[in-house]
Design a protein around this motif. Structure first.
Motif, PDB file in Angstrom:
ATOM      1  N   ARG A 128      53.440 -17.181 -24.382  1.00 40.02           N
ATOM      2  CA  ARG A 128      54.797 -17.626 -24.066  1.00 40.02           C
ATOM      3  C   ARG A 128      54.769 -18.637 -23.010  1.00 40.02           C
ATOM      4  O   ARG A 128      54.091 -18.738 -22.195  1.00 40.02           O
ATOM      5  CB  ARG A 128      55.909 -16.495 -23.716  1.00 40.02           C
ATOM      6  CG  ARG A 128      55.937 -14.978 -24.642  1.00 40.02           C
ATOM      7  CD  ARG A 128      56.430 -15.423 -25.864  1.00 40.02           C
ATOM      8  NE  ARG A 128      56.789 -14.291 -26.775  1.00 40.02           N
ATOM      9  CZ  ARG A 128      55.780 -13.886 -27.556  1.00 40.02           C
ATOM     10  NH1 ARG A 128      54.523 -14.235 -27.820  1.00 40.02           N
ATOM     11  NH2 ARG A 128      56.233 -12.607 -28.278  1.00 40.02           N
TER      12      ARG A 128
ATOM     13  N   SER B 239      53.035  -5.622 -29.808  1.00 39.76           N
ATOM     14  CA  SER B 239      54.025  -6.331 -29.061  1.00 39.76           C
ATOM     15  C   SER B 239      55.483  -6.001 -29.109  1.00 39.76           C
ATOM     16  O   SER B 239      55.870  -4.654 -29.222  1.00 39.76           O
ATOM     17  CB  SER B 239      53.883  -7.904 -29.582  1.00 39.76           C
ATOM     18  OG  SER B 239      54.582  -8.761 -28.638  1.00 39.76           O
TER      19      SER B 239
ATOM     20  N   CYS C   2      54.926  -7.857 -34.065  1.00 37.43           N
ATOM     21  CA  CYS C   2      54.351  -7.656 -35.436  1.00 37.43           C
ATOM     22  C   CYS C   2      55.701  -7.253 -36.509  1.00 37.43           C
ATOM     23  O   CYS C   2      56.102  -6.273 -36.054  1.00 37.43           O
ATOM     24  CB  CYS C   2      53.382  -6.483 -35.302  1.00 37.43           C
ATOM     25  SG  CYS C   2      52.294  -6.513 -36.816  1.00 37.43           S
TER      26      CYS C   2
HETATM   27  C1  HEM Z   1      46.507  -2.783 -36.420  1.00 36.23           C
HETATM   28  C2  HEM Z   1      46.989  -3.581 -36.918  1.00 36.23           C
HETATM   29  C3  HEM Z   1      47.898  -4.826 -36.286  1.00 36.23           C
HETATM   30  C4  HEM Z   1      48.205  -5.054 -35.030  1.00 36.23           C
HETATM   31  C5  HEM Z   1      47.598  -4.265 -33.961  1.00 36.23           C
HETATM   32  C6  HEM Z   1      49.144  -6.015 -34.864  1.00 36.23           C
HETATM   33  C7  HEM Z   1      49.416  -6.731 -33.553  1.00 36.23           C
HETATM   34  C8  HEM Z   1      50.129  -7.816 -33.547  1.00 36.23           C
HETATM   35  C9  HEM Z   1      50.687  -8.647 -32.562  1.00 36.23           C
HETATM   36  C10 HEM Z   1      50.300  -8.179 -30.852  1.00 36.23           C
HETATM   37  C11 HEM Z   1      51.221  -9.764 -32.880  1.00 36.23           C
HETATM   38  C12 HEM Z   1      51.754 -10.685 -31.915  1.00 36.23           C
HETATM   39  C13 HEM Z   1      53.310 -10.568 -31.262  1.00 36.23           C
HETATM   40  C14 HEM Z   1      53.513 -11.664 -30.416  1.00 36.23           C
HETATM   41  O1  HEM Z   1      53.486 -12.906 -30.426  1.00 36.23           O
HETATM   42  O2  HEM Z   1      54.338 -11.146 -29.542  1.00 36.23           O
HETATM   43  C15 HEM Z   1      51.426  -9.730 -34.228  1.00 36.23           C
HETATM   44  C16 HEM Z   1      52.312 -10.587 -35.123  1.00 36.23           C
HETATM   45  C17 HEM Z   1      52.346 -10.452 -36.526  1.00 36.23           C
HETATM   46  N1  HEM Z   1      51.527  -9.707 -37.179  1.00 36.23           N
HETATM   47 FE1  HEM Z   1      50.690  -7.967 -36.733  1.00 36.23          FE
HETATM   48  N2  HEM Z   1      49.405  -6.657 -36.309  1.00 36.23           N
HETATM   49  C18 HEM Z   1      48.596  -5.660 -37.023  1.00 36.23           C
HETATM   50  C19 HEM Z   1      48.768  -5.747 -38.432  1.00 36.23           C
HETATM   51  C20 HEM Z   1      49.476  -6.713 -39.174  1.00 36.23           C
HETATM   52  C21 HEM Z   1      49.611  -6.525 -40.756  1.00 36.23           C
HETATM   53  C22 HEM Z   1      48.932  -5.758 -41.452  1.00 36.23           C
HETATM   54  C23 HEM Z   1      50.393  -7.851 -40.894  1.00 36.23           C
HETATM   55  C24 HEM Z   1      50.718  -8.190 -42.387  1.00 36.23           C
HETATM   56  C25 HEM Z   1      50.279  -7.733 -43.446  1.00 36.23           C
HETATM   57  C26 HEM Z   1      50.730  -8.448 -39.794  1.00 36.23           C
HETATM   58  C27 HEM Z   1      51.416  -9.681 -39.736  1.00 36.23           C
HETATM   59  C28 HEM Z   1      51.842 -10.152 -38.346  1.00 36.23           C
HETATM   60  C29 HEM Z   1      52.766 -11.292 -38.520  1.00 36.23           C
HETATM   61  C30 HEM Z   1      53.299 -12.203 -39.657  1.00 36.23           C
HETATM   62  C31 HEM Z   1      52.857 -11.737 -37.042  1.00 36.23           C
HETATM   63  C32 HEM Z   1      53.675 -12.766 -36.362  1.00 36.23           C
HETATM   64  C33 HEM Z   1      55.210 -12.449 -36.169  1.00 36.23           C
HETATM   65  C34 HEM Z   1      56.125 -13.698 -35.520  1.00 36.23           C
HETATM   66  O3  HEM Z   1      55.444 -14.312 -34.644  1.00 36.23           O
HETATM   67  O4  HEM Z   1      57.376 -13.472 -35.810  1.00 36.23           O
HETATM   68  N3  HEM Z   1      50.282  -7.487 -38.717  1.00 36.23           N
HETATM   69  N4  HEM Z   1      50.898  -8.558 -34.778  1.00 36.23           N
END
Ligand code: HEM
Length: 441
Positions: free
Chosen positions: A329, A379, A385
């Motif tokens: 950020r 987060s 996420c």
């Molecule tokens: C154990 C599995 C997962 C963990 C630990 C995880 C964790 C995270 C984290 C920490 C962020 C960042 C948030 C931020 O910038 O504050 C994030 C963003 C994101 N995640 Fe996951 N994630 C997981 C699985 C998935 C899966 C399976 C998908 C899609 C099929 C996904 C799609 C996304 C997307 C699109 C973002 C961007 C959101 C945004 O910036 O608006 N994630 N995730």
């Protein structure tokens, strides 16, 4: 990442000058060392030295704040008007070296990750809608097929390396199926995802093709992988457009979404979904397998079943979250956070793992985590996420673990717990390898 500067309460009082400029003028206390086997010790030492918000130097000596406190991470992630997601407001771009390994995470692209306000609502809404249309039952079937195929490949050998041969394989093939990829595209995807989005150490990264030593951008490395991934997704979209009826795959659905994304926005968000969905899910599986195989609290019930798998998955999200730190950020104006003065344009790293371990909030583990979803491992706030994604990851991870332990109940680690290596990364946590032996099937 190194701790930098002096502890709270020592030396001159913190004033409105940048802490980073101020610490440069005073004697430096020793920086805590980062040990990949025990990142918690590093966060504890930083918290002790600096409190909930620590000045740190990223690779190449680039200054940032590491937010360690649970409430402070929630505050930063929950107040986008004070701490924005668009990295173009960073005042330290001139200090970012060519080929910086963190560039794929901070170089602005028209991706949902970097949008703000109403634009983010539009983009994140489309991503959430498309992920929400994935049928959990079909997803489980996909995960079962991927898990069975992975087990079939090594079952007769009596030995396997469960990270490369299993934990990485199941989410890869599930994502490939959800994207409607052909088998040759899946093989290319495996290679290129590893090349592009790894949060490696500086030393481990090949030079960026923008480097004068590699003109023309044809060098191997993150940019070449990114270019190939992009070309593949463009081909997938062209295929979706030629199709007489809209497909049920994620690219077709995003293309047809009423938000009316441009081609470039669709490509960027598909890249984000692919990378975000695959690596953290593989690490969630890997970290949970490691716990199940090495912690005797789970050994007793290992063959017994589902409760212990759910318990281990929940515990890992508190103790060894796949995404440890998120960059980041950027402060939209001068402000105060956790006793520090943060300048407009400063970069803040969300210390999700450190926040989970904050002694002010941490429930009494082990065991206390079950049923408690207040960790920050996905987060917080607008950019967390997106809602359906953690559930999708849970279906895939649970299925992968159930199938493996059902089919091969006598897995034995080939190394002692303290010899099992972790990947050398500050940003993501996962085992580098999980060699096991078992009775051949
Ligand atoms: C154990 C599995 C997962 C963990 C630990 C995880 C964790 C995270 C984290 C920490 C962020 C960042 C948030 C931020 O910038 O504050 C994030 C963003 C994101 N995640 Fe996951 N994630 C997981 C699985 C998935 C899966 C399976 C998908 C899609 C099929 C996904 C799609 C996304 C997307 C699109 C973002 C961007 C959101 C945004 O910036 O608006 N994630 N995730």
């Amino acid at each position: 990442m190194q701790g930098q500067g002096q502890g709270q309460g020592q030396g001159p009082a913190w004033d409105r000058a940048s802490a980073h400029r101020q610490v440069a003028r005073v004697p430096q206390p020793p920086s805590p060392a980062f040990d990949h086997a025990d990142p918690g010790a590093y966060y504890r030492a930083l918290r002790e030295a600096y409190g909930p918000v620590a000045p740190v130097l990223l690779d190449g000596g680039v200054p940032a704040w590491l937010v360690l406190g649970y409430h402070e991470v929630q505050f930063v992630a929950g107040n986008p008007e004070l701490f924005g997601r668009d990295p173009r407001r960073w005042h330290a771009w001139d200090r970012v070296p060519t080929g910086w390994p963190l560039l794929p995470h901070v170089a602005h692209t028209p991706s949902v990750r970097f949008t703000e306000g109403e634009e983010h609502v539009r983009r994140a809404g489309a991503v959430a809608d498309v992920l929400g249309e994935v049928d959990p039952y079909e997803l489980r079937q996909r995960a079962e097929r991927a898990a069975d195929a992975a087990v079939d490949a090594f079952a007769g050998a009596g030995r396997a390396e469960l990270v490369a041969q299993y934990a990485e394989q199941v989410p890869l093939h599930v994502m490939a199926g959800l994207f409607g990829l052909h088998p040759d595209e899946t093989a290319a995807l495996e290679r290129d995802l590893a090349g592009q989005y790894g949060y490696g150490t500086a030393a481990a990264e090949p030079p960026h093709p923008a480097c004068p030593a590699h003109p023309g951008g044809t060098a191997p490395g993150p940019a070449a992988s990114a270019a190939r991934l992009r070309a593949m997704l463009e081909a997938v979209l062209a295929r979706a457009r030629r199709s007489p009826a809209p497909g049920a795959d994620i690219p077709s659905r995003l293309l047809a979404h009423p938000a009316g994304l441009t081609d470039e926005e669709v490509v960027q968000d598909l890249l984000t979904i692919m990378a975000a969905g695959r690596r953290p899910t593989a690490d969630w599986i890997g970290n949970t397998l490691r716990l199940l195989l090495t912690d005797e609290r789970f050994a007793l019930t290992l063959s017994g079943g589902r409760r212990s798998i759910a318990q281990a998955l929940a515990e890992v999200l508190w103790s060894d979250p796949p995404v440890q730190n998120v960059i980041g950020r950027w402060a939209t104006r001068d402000t105060r956070l956790g006793g520090r003065y943060v300048r407009r344009g400063d970069c803040l790293v969300l210390g999700l793992a450190a926040a989970n371990a904050d002694p002010r909030v941490r429930p009494a583990l082990p065991g206390g985590a079950v049923g408690n979803h207040a960790h920050l491992s996905f987060s917080h706030g607008a950019h967390r996420c997106p809602a359906p994604a953690p559930q999708l990851a849970e279906v895939v991870a649970t299925t992968a673990l159930e199938i493996l332990l059902d089919r091969i109940p006598d897995l034995v680690p080939a190394l002692a717990a303290d010899e099992l290596p972790w990947r050398p990364s500050l940003w993501q946590r996962g085992p580098a390898a999980l060699p096991v032996t078992f009775t051949p099937l």
